[in-house]
Design a protein around this motif. Structure first.
Motif: not given
Length: 196
Positions: A74, A105, A123-124, A127, A159-160, A163, A168, A170, A173, A177
């Motif tokens: 990250n 997120a 990660s949120g 993304f 990335g997706f 995920t 993870i 998701e 994420h 995004f």
């Protein structure tokens, strides 16, 4: 090219202080959490504890990580993709965007995720950065060169693709995004310069 880093360590810190500070917080918090399970327990996200009034857990998981590879990946992603946005948006808007995307997120996970699962990681917000670039690619092509567009599209796809596997978050994420794309018109459309 947006994502080629040629600065020395000192130049990078001077040019991109917000990215540098976030990476430093990630690493320091990871080290402290390794020495103290109490600190680790204070910074993870958990919906049941948030529901009991521990609202800081919407923010602290953005800087907390569960393992060395997690924090390094990250932080590397932030070093790679954050500087161009910090330069474009300015320090204040960049940190506001980063925190907003990470918090949104975590809020999404609060409403849609498992109440008993602990969650953590940047990660949120990362993304969310991808979402800002995605908005730029489709709505403001004048701000990003074609080679950088190709690179970011590949990273978004990878990335997706990675995920939807065990362990993870998701939800973070996806909604990170989405929040980046949603913030695009507010943040990106005001930029007048072309390329980085």
């Amino acid at each position: 090219m947006f994502f080629v880093r040629t600065e020395s360590f000192q130049q990078f810190i001077r040019l991109y202080p917000i990215v540098s500070i976030i990476v430093a917080i990630n690493l320091v918090l990871f080290i402290l959490s390794g020495f103290s399970t109490y600190i680790g327990s204070l910074v993870v996200g958990q919906n049941l504890l948030i529901a009991e009034g521990e609202y800081w857990r919407f923010i602290t998981p953005i800087f907390a990580h569960g393992g060395l590879l997690h924090v390094l990946f990250n932080s590397f992603s932030l070093v790679l993709f954050g500087p161009a946005l910090e330069h474009m948006l300015g320090k204040f808007k960049f940190i506001l965007a980063y925190l907003s995307m990470g918090i949104l997120a975590n809020v999404a996970f609060y409403f849609l995720g498992n109440d008993y699962i602990q969650h953590l990681g940047a990660s949120g917000a990362i993304f969310g950065i991808f979402g800002l670039y995605a908005y730029m690619i489709f709505a403001r092509k004048d701000l990003i060169d074609s080679q950088s567009r190709q690179i970011i599209i590949v990273f978004i796809i990878i990335g997706f693709l990675t995920t939807f596997r065990p362990g993870i978050n998701e939800i973070a994420h996806i909604f990170g995004f989405i929040s980046g794309v949603a913030l695009g018109p507010i943040l990106i459309d005001r930029i007048r310069q072309t390329y980085y």
